[in-house]
Design a protein around this motif. Structure first.
Motif, PDB file in Angstrom:
ATOM      1  N   ALA A   1       8.298  10.279   4.254  1.00 25.61           N
ATOM      2  CA  ALA A   1       8.576   8.837   4.227  1.00 25.61           C
ATOM      3  C   ALA A   1       7.681   8.067   5.201  1.00 25.61           C
ATOM      4  O   ALA A   1       7.695   6.831   5.217  1.00 25.61           O
ATOM      5  CB  ALA A   1      10.045   8.570   4.553  1.00 25.61           C
ATOM      6  N   GLY A   2       6.919   8.789   6.017  1.00 27.77           N
ATOM      7  CA  GLY A   2       6.018   8.130   6.960  1.00 27.77           C
ATOM      8  C   GLY A   2       6.672   7.789   8.287  1.00 27.77           C
ATOM      9  O   GLY A   2       6.187   6.927   9.021  1.00 27.77           O
ATOM     10  N   PHE A   3       7.783   8.465   8.617  1.00 23.59           N
ATOM     11  CA  PHE A   3       8.488   8.220   9.876  1.00 23.59           C
ATOM     12  C   PHE A   3       8.451   9.458  10.748  1.00 23.59           C
ATOM     13  O   PHE A   3       8.484  10.580  10.248  1.00 23.59           O
ATOM     14  CB  PHE A   3       9.951   7.845   9.616  1.00 23.59           C
ATOM     15  N   ASP A   4       8.429   9.247  12.042  1.00 20.98           N
ATOM     16  CA  ASP A   4       8.520  10.339  12.993  1.00 20.98           C
ATOM     17  C   ASP A   4       9.979  10.800  13.035  1.00 20.98           C
ATOM     18  O   ASP A   4      10.871   9.989  13.329  1.00 20.98           O
ATOM     19  CB  ASP A   4       8.077   9.865  14.376  1.00 20.98           C
ATOM     20  N   PRO A   5      10.251  12.067  12.741  1.00 24.73           N
ATOM     21  CA  PRO A   5      11.629  12.546  12.728  1.00 24.73           C
ATOM     22  C   PRO A   5      12.367  12.338  14.059  1.00 24.73           C
ATOM     23  O   PRO A   5      13.558  12.015  14.056  1.00 24.73           O
ATOM     24  CB  PRO A   5      11.497  14.043  12.415  1.00 24.73           C
ATOM     25  N   ASP A   6      11.679  12.502  15.173  1.00 28.39           N
ATOM     26  CA  ASP A   6      12.323  12.298  16.472  1.00 28.39           C
ATOM     27  C   ASP A   6      12.763  10.847  16.647  1.00 28.39           C
ATOM     28  O   ASP A   6      13.834  10.574  17.192  1.00 28.39           O
ATOM     29  CB  ASP A   6      11.395  12.701  17.616  1.00 28.39           C
ATOM     30  N   TRP A   7      11.943   9.914  16.178  1.00 26.17           N
ATOM     31  CA  TRP A   7      12.294   8.496  16.266  1.00 26.17           C
ATOM     32  C   TRP A   7      13.513   8.188  15.397  1.00 26.17           C
ATOM     33  O   TRP A   7      14.434   7.501  15.832  1.00 26.17           O
ATOM     34  CB  TRP A   7      11.102   7.624  15.843  1.00 26.17           C
ATOM     35  N   VAL A   8      13.527   8.699  14.171  1.00 26.50           N
ATOM     36  CA  VAL A   8      14.659   8.453  13.269  1.00 26.50           C
ATOM     37  C   VAL A   8      15.930   9.054  13.861  1.00 26.50           C
ATOM     38  O   VAL A   8      16.992   8.418  13.870  1.00 26.50           O
ATOM     39  CB  VAL A   8      14.394   9.024  11.856  1.00 26.50           C
ATOM     40  N   ARG A   9      15.851  10.265  14.375  1.00 29.36           N
ATOM     41  CA  ARG A   9      17.008  10.913  14.984  1.00 29.36           C
ATOM     42  C   ARG A   9      17.497  10.109  16.193  1.00 29.36           C
ATOM     43  O   ARG A   9      18.709   9.920  16.375  1.00 29.36           O
ATOM     44  CB  ARG A   9      16.649  12.346  15.383  1.00 29.36           C
ATOM     45  N   HIS A  10      16.582   9.609  17.014  1.00 28.77           N
ATOM     46  CA  HIS A  10      16.952   8.784  18.163  1.00 28.77           C
ATOM     47  C   HIS A  10      17.671   7.516  17.702  1.00 28.77           C
ATOM     48  O   HIS A  10      18.700   7.133  18.260  1.00 28.77           O
ATOM     49  CB  HIS A  10      15.702   8.435  18.983  1.00 28.77           C
ATOM     50  N   ARG A  11      17.126   6.883  16.665  1.00 28.80           N
ATOM     51  CA  ARG A  11      17.772   5.673  16.118  1.00 28.80           C
ATOM     52  C   ARG A  11      19.150   6.009  15.564  1.00 28.80           C
ATOM     53  O   ARG A  11      20.103   5.250  15.748  1.00 28.80           O
ATOM     54  CB  ARG A  11      16.919   5.042  15.016  1.00 28.80           C
TER      55      ARG A  11
ATOM     56  N   ASP B   1      14.776  20.195   6.621  1.00 31.29           N
ATOM     57  CA  ASP B   1      14.760  19.242   5.502  1.00 31.29           C
ATOM     58  C   ASP B   1      14.635  17.809   5.996  1.00 31.29           C
ATOM     59  O   ASP B   1      13.899  16.999   5.425  1.00 31.29           O
ATOM     60  CB  ASP B   1      16.009  19.385   4.635  1.00 31.29           C
ATOM     61  N   PHE B   2      15.369  17.498   7.047  1.00 28.70           N
ATOM     62  CA  PHE B   2      15.312  16.159   7.642  1.00 28.70           C
ATOM     63  C   PHE B   2      13.890  15.842   8.105  1.00 28.70           C
ATOM     64  O   PHE B   2      13.362  14.763   7.816  1.00 28.70           O
ATOM     65  CB  PHE B   2      16.284  16.082   8.827  1.00 28.70           C
ATOM     66  N   ASN B   3      13.280  16.783   8.801  1.00 28.52           N
ATOM     67  CA  ASN B   3      11.914  16.577   9.288  1.00 28.52           C
ATOM     68  C   ASN B   3      10.947  16.354   8.133  1.00 28.52           C
ATOM     69  O   ASN B   3      10.058  15.502   8.209  1.00 28.52           O
ATOM     70  CB  ASN B   3      11.462  17.765  10.132  1.00 28.52           C
TER      71      ASN B   3
ATOM     72  N   THR C   1       0.829  -1.200   0.000  1.00 24.27           N
ATOM     73  CA  THR C   1       0.000   0.000   0.000  1.00 24.27           C
ATOM     74  C   THR C   1       0.870   1.260   0.000  1.00 24.27           C
ATOM     75  O   THR C   1       0.348   2.359   0.054  1.00 24.27           O
ATOM     76  CB  THR C   1      -0.931   0.023   1.223  1.00 24.27           C
ATOM     77  N   GLU C   2       2.187   1.069  -0.063  1.00 23.76           N
ATOM     78  CA  GLU C   2       3.099   2.203  -0.083  1.00 23.76           C
ATOM     79  C   GLU C   2       2.994   2.940  -1.414  1.00 23.76           C
ATOM     80  O   GLU C   2       3.060   2.341  -2.470  1.00 23.76           O
ATOM     81  CB  GLU C   2       4.537   1.702   0.118  1.00 23.76           C
TER      82      GLU C   2
ATOM     83  N   LEU D   1       9.850   6.859  -2.540  1.00 25.58           N
ATOM     84  CA  LEU D   1      10.915   7.790  -2.903  1.00 25.58           C
ATOM     85  C   LEU D   1      11.565   8.393  -1.664  1.00 25.58           C
ATOM     86  O   LEU D   1      12.794   8.378  -1.518  1.00 25.58           O
ATOM     87  CB  LEU D   1      10.362   8.903  -3.800  1.00 25.58           C
ATOM     88  N   TRP D   2      10.771   8.916  -0.756  1.00 31.24           N
ATOM     89  CA  TRP D   2      11.332   9.568   0.426  1.00 31.24           C
ATOM     90  C   TRP D   2      11.958   8.557   1.382  1.00 31.24           C
ATOM     91  O   TRP D   2      12.941   8.876   2.062  1.00 31.24           O
ATOM     92  CB  TRP D   2      10.283  10.442   1.107  1.00 31.24           C
ATOM     93  N   SER D   3      11.445   7.340   1.404  1.00 34.27           N
ATOM     94  CA  SER D   3      12.087   6.277   2.186  1.00 34.27           C
ATOM     95  C   SER D   3      13.464   5.966   1.609  1.00 34.27           C
ATOM     96  O   SER D   3      14.427   5.719   2.347  1.00 34.27           O
ATOM     97  CB  SER D   3      11.226   5.013   2.183  1.00 34.27           C
ATOM     98  N   ALA D   4      13.570   5.999   0.284  1.00 39.56           N
ATOM     99  CA  ALA D   4      14.857   5.761  -0.377  1.00 39.56           C
ATOM    100  C   ALA D   4      15.856   6.866  -0.045  1.00 39.56           C
ATOM    101  O   ALA D   4      17.058   6.609   0.081  1.00 39.56           O
ATOM    102  CB  ALA D   4      14.663   5.641  -1.883  1.00 39.56           C
ATOM    103  N   VAL D   5      15.377   8.094   0.119  1.00 37.79           N
ATOM    104  CA  VAL D   5      16.257   9.200   0.510  1.00 37.79           C
ATOM    105  C   VAL D   5      16.837   8.923   1.899  1.00 37.79           C
ATOM    106  O   VAL D   5      18.045   9.082   2.127  1.00 37.79           O
ATOM    107  CB  VAL D   5      15.508  10.551   0.480  1.00 37.79           C
ATOM    108  N   LEU D   6      15.996   8.477   2.827  1.00 40.01           N
ATOM    109  CA  LEU D   6      16.487   8.132   4.166  1.00 40.01           C
ATOM    110  C   LEU D   6      17.475   6.973   4.110  1.00 40.01           C
ATOM    111  O   LEU D   6      18.524   7.009   4.766  1.00 40.01           O
ATOM    112  CB  LEU D   6      15.321   7.769   5.091  1.00 40.01           C
TER     113      LEU D   6
END
Length: 79
Positions: A54-64, A46-48, A3-4, A10-15
């Motif tokens: 991409a469907g991700f919480d920026p704070d979660w990605v930054r924490h990871r 830009d990161f946010n 369902t993506e 595209l934005w997931s690929a950027v990450l």
């Protein structure tokens, strides 16, 4: 069937590209690696935006990213 949407893919690929660029590898280009690491750890507007698209919480990605940084930036740390 996925369902993506193409936009989310595209934005997931950027990450993913940033994660790969930040990972240590023989012959790594530090002019690519260091900005990717900084972008993932420090974030910014830009990161946010990329994370949100991409469907991700920026704070979660930054924490990871900070967790992966603490373990030496290996790609296996992202899974």
């Amino acid at each position: 069937m996925s369902t993506e949407t193409p936009e989310v893919a595209l934005w997931s690929a950027v990450l993913l590209r940033a994660m790969r660029d930040a990972s240590p590898k023989p012959g790594a280009d530090l002019l690519v690696q260091e900005p990717a690491r900084r972008w993932l750890v420090q974030g910014g507007r830009d990161f946010n935006t990329v994370c949100s698209f991409a469907g991700f919480d920026p704070d979660w990605v930054r924490h990871r990213a900070r967790s992966v940084q603490a373990r030496g930036w290996g790609l296996e740390g992202w899974s």
